[in-house]
Design a protein around this motif. Structure first.
Motif, PDB file in Angstrom:
ATOM      1  N   GLY A  71     -30.324 -29.632  -2.944  1.00 35.91           N
ATOM      2  CA  GLY A  71     -30.549 -28.322  -2.342  1.00 35.91           C
ATOM      3  C   GLY A  71     -29.873 -27.187  -3.076  1.00 35.91           C
ATOM      4  N   GLY A  72     -29.122 -27.515  -4.102  1.00 35.94           N
ATOM      5  CA  GLY A  72     -28.387 -26.483  -4.833  1.00 35.94           C
ATOM      6  C   GLY A  72     -27.170 -26.041  -4.049  1.00 35.94           C
ATOM      7  N   GLU A  73     -26.182 -25.562  -4.769  1.00 36.50           N
ATOM      8  CA  GLU A  73     -24.937 -25.157  -4.120  1.00 36.50           C
ATOM      9  C   GLU A  73     -25.145 -23.907  -3.268  1.00 36.50           C
ATOM     10  N   ILE A  74     -24.754 -24.011  -2.020  1.00 30.98           N
ATOM     11  CA  ILE A  74     -24.778 -22.872  -1.110  1.00 30.98           C
ATOM     12  C   ILE A  74     -23.445 -22.848  -0.386  1.00 30.98           C
ATOM     13  N   THR A  75     -22.820 -21.686  -0.400  1.00 28.41           N
ATOM     14  CA  THR A  75     -21.562 -21.480   0.304  1.00 28.41           C
ATOM     15  C   THR A  75     -21.746 -20.272   1.216  1.00 28.41           C
ATOM     16  N   PRO A  76     -20.797 -20.002   2.088  1.00 26.81           N
ATOM     17  CA  PRO A  76     -20.921 -18.791   2.909  1.00 26.81           C
ATOM     18  C   PRO A  76     -21.117 -17.531   2.065  1.00 26.81           C
ATOM     19  N   MET A  77     -20.502 -17.491   0.890  1.00 25.37           N
ATOM     20  CA  MET A  77     -20.608 -16.311   0.026  1.00 25.37           C
ATOM     21  C   MET A  77     -21.943 -16.216  -0.716  1.00 25.37           C
ATOM     22  N   SER A  78     -22.817 -17.189  -0.528  1.00 25.84           N
ATOM     23  CA  SER A  78     -24.124 -17.148  -1.192  1.00 25.84           C
ATOM     24  C   SER A  78     -25.027 -16.062  -0.626  1.00 25.84           C
ATOM     25  N   LYS A  79     -24.718 -15.609   0.574  1.00 24.37           N
ATOM     26  CA  LYS A  79     -25.542 -14.595   1.230  1.00 24.37           C
ATOM     27  C   LYS A  79     -24.648 -13.560   1.904  1.00 24.37           C
ATOM     28  N   THR A  80     -25.241 -12.420   2.221  1.00 23.63           N
ATOM     29  CA  THR A  80     -24.542 -11.402   3.007  1.00 23.63           C
ATOM     30  C   THR A  80     -24.669 -11.761   4.490  1.00 23.63           C
ATOM     31  N   MET A  81     -23.958 -11.044   5.325  1.00 21.12           N
ATOM     32  CA  MET A  81     -24.026 -11.299   6.766  1.00 21.12           C
ATOM     33  C   MET A  81     -25.455 -11.143   7.278  1.00 21.12           C
ATOM     34  N   SER A  82     -26.133 -10.086   6.872  1.00 21.78           N
ATOM     35  CA  SER A  82     -27.508  -9.870   7.359  1.00 21.78           C
ATOM     36  C   SER A  82     -28.465 -10.919   6.802  1.00 21.78           C
ATOM     37  N   GLN A  83     -28.230 -11.397   5.581  1.00 21.87           N
ATOM     38  CA  GLN A  83     -29.078 -12.457   5.039  1.00 21.87           C
ATOM     39  C   GLN A  83     -28.898 -13.753   5.822  1.00 21.87           C
ATOM     40  N   TRP A  84     -27.656 -14.077   6.210  1.00 22.28           N
ATOM     41  CA  TRP A  84     -27.436 -15.267   7.032  1.00 22.28           C
ATOM     42  C   TRP A  84     -28.110 -15.107   8.385  1.00 22.28           C
TER      43      TRP A  84
ATOM     44  N   HIS B 246     -17.761 -15.519   6.923  1.00 21.55           N
ATOM     45  CA  HIS B 246     -17.245 -15.677   5.562  1.00 21.55           C
ATOM     46  C   HIS B 246     -18.295 -15.364   4.495  1.00 21.55           C
ATOM     47  N   ALA B 247     -19.289 -14.564   4.882  1.00 26.86           N
ATOM     48  CA  ALA B 247     -20.345 -14.153   3.955  1.00 26.86           C
ATOM     49  C   ALA B 247     -19.784 -13.255   2.857  1.00 26.86           C
ATOM     50  N   ALA B 248     -20.589 -13.023   1.849  1.00 20.29           N
ATOM     51  CA  ALA B 248     -20.161 -12.245   0.681  1.00 20.29           C
ATOM     52  C   ALA B 248     -19.637 -10.860   1.047  1.00 20.29           C
ATOM     53  N   ASP B 249     -20.221 -10.218   2.056  1.00 16.37           N
ATOM     54  CA  ASP B 249     -19.798  -8.866   2.426  1.00 16.37           C
ATOM     55  C   ASP B 249     -18.921  -8.833   3.673  1.00 16.37           C
TER      56      ASP B 249
ATOM     57  N   THR C 227     -15.657 -19.705   0.083  1.00 16.07           N
ATOM     58  CA  THR C 227     -16.513 -20.855  -0.119  1.00 16.07           C
ATOM     59  C   THR C 227     -16.154 -21.835   0.999  1.00 16.07           C
ATOM     60  N   CYS C 228     -16.652 -23.005   0.938  1.00 14.71           N
ATOM     61  CA  CYS C 228     -16.358 -24.006   1.963  1.00 14.71           C
ATOM     62  C   CYS C 228     -15.625 -25.155   1.309  1.00 14.71           C
ATOM     63  N   GLY C 229     -14.373 -24.920   0.920  1.00 18.96           N
ATOM     64  CA  GLY C 229     -13.600 -25.918   0.182  1.00 18.96           C
ATOM     65  C   GLY C 229     -13.077 -27.047   0.992  1.00 18.96           C
TER      66      GLY C 229
ATOM     67  N   CYS D 245     -24.328 -29.822   6.099  1.00 18.84           N
ATOM     68  CA  CYS D 245     -24.967 -29.014   5.055  1.00 18.84           C
ATOM     69  C   CYS D 245     -24.527 -29.373   3.632  1.00 18.84           C
ATOM     70  N   LYS D 246     -23.253 -29.686   3.482  1.00 19.53           N
ATOM     71  CA  LYS D 246     -22.714 -29.941   2.141  1.00 19.53           C
ATOM     72  C   LYS D 246     -23.333 -31.170   1.479  1.00 19.53           C
ATOM     73  N   ALA D 247     -23.894 -32.079   2.247  1.00 17.93           N
ATOM     74  CA  ALA D 247     -24.514 -33.275   1.667  1.00 17.93           C
ATOM     75  C   ALA D 247     -25.626 -32.899   0.677  1.00 17.93           C
ATOM     76  N   CYS D 248     -26.340 -31.833   0.974  1.00 16.38           N
ATOM     77  CA  CYS D 248     -27.430 -31.393   0.090  1.00 16.38           C
ATOM     78  C   CYS D 248     -27.126 -30.093  -0.643  1.00 16.38           C
ATOM     79  N   HIS D 249     -26.087 -29.378  -0.213  1.00 14.45           N
ATOM     80  CA  HIS D 249     -25.819 -28.053  -0.771  1.00 14.45           C
ATOM     81  C   HIS D 249     -24.478 -27.952  -1.479  1.00 14.45           C
ATOM     82  N   SER D 250     -24.156 -28.971  -2.247  1.00 15.46           N
ATOM     83  CA  SER D 250     -22.981 -28.928  -3.122  1.00 15.46           C
ATOM     84  C   SER D 250     -23.467 -28.781  -4.554  1.00 15.46           C
ATOM     85  N   LYS D 251     -22.580 -28.425  -5.437  1.00 17.13           N
ATOM     86  CA  LYS D 251     -22.942 -28.228  -6.842  1.00 17.13           C
ATOM     87  C   LYS D 251     -23.597 -29.500  -7.392  1.00 17.13           C
ATOM     88  N   GLY D 252     -24.784 -29.353  -7.950  1.00 18.11           N
ATOM     89  CA  GLY D 252     -25.497 -30.466  -8.556  1.00 18.11           C
ATOM     90  C   GLY D 252     -26.351 -31.268  -7.593  1.00 18.11           C
ATOM     91  N   ASP D 253     -26.330 -30.949  -6.306  1.00 22.70           N
ATOM     92  CA  ASP D 253     -27.136 -31.681  -5.330  1.00 22.70           C
ATOM     93  C   ASP D 253     -28.547 -31.109  -5.241  1.00 22.70           C
TER      94      ASP D 253
END
Length: 109
Positions: free
Chosen positions: A51-64, A98-101, A107-109, A41-49
């Protein structure tokens, strides 16, 4: 009588609350999911890529949960198609845990 109704209502609400969380993701391995997330996932979902940056905290548990149940990466479905059901479940478990809530947002460091 009123105390019993309050107790029963509380128990029912607690059961549904816990049941919803257990139902959300069951059987995934979050450690494998973190590894797969970084690899797939990180290949396309890192800062500046693209797909835009997406981390576990980008969504809540129910959104994931909704993303994995309904969306299934509609923008590029081939991404999900190349993963096994177990791999998707592992990634979902990691993101959910590891979602926001969640109790351990990250994040996925």
């Amino acid at each position: 009588m009123m105390k019993n109704i309050v107790k029963i209502t509380t128990c029912i609400m607690l059961t549904f609350s816990l049941g919803a969380q257990v139902y959300a993701v069951e059987g995934g391995n979050p450690k494998k999911g973190k590894h797969l997330y970084k690899k797939e996932c990180k290949a396309c979902h890192s800062k500046g890529d693209s797909g835009g940056e997406i981390t576990p905290m980008s969504k809540t548990m129910s959104q994931w949960d909704r993303f994995f149940k309904n969306d299934q990466h509609k923008v590029k479905p081939e991404v999900f198609e190349q993963l096994s059901e177990k791999e998707r479940l592992d990634i979902q478990q990691f993101l959910y845990d590891h979602a926001a809530d969640s109790d351990q947002p990250q994040t996925c460091g």
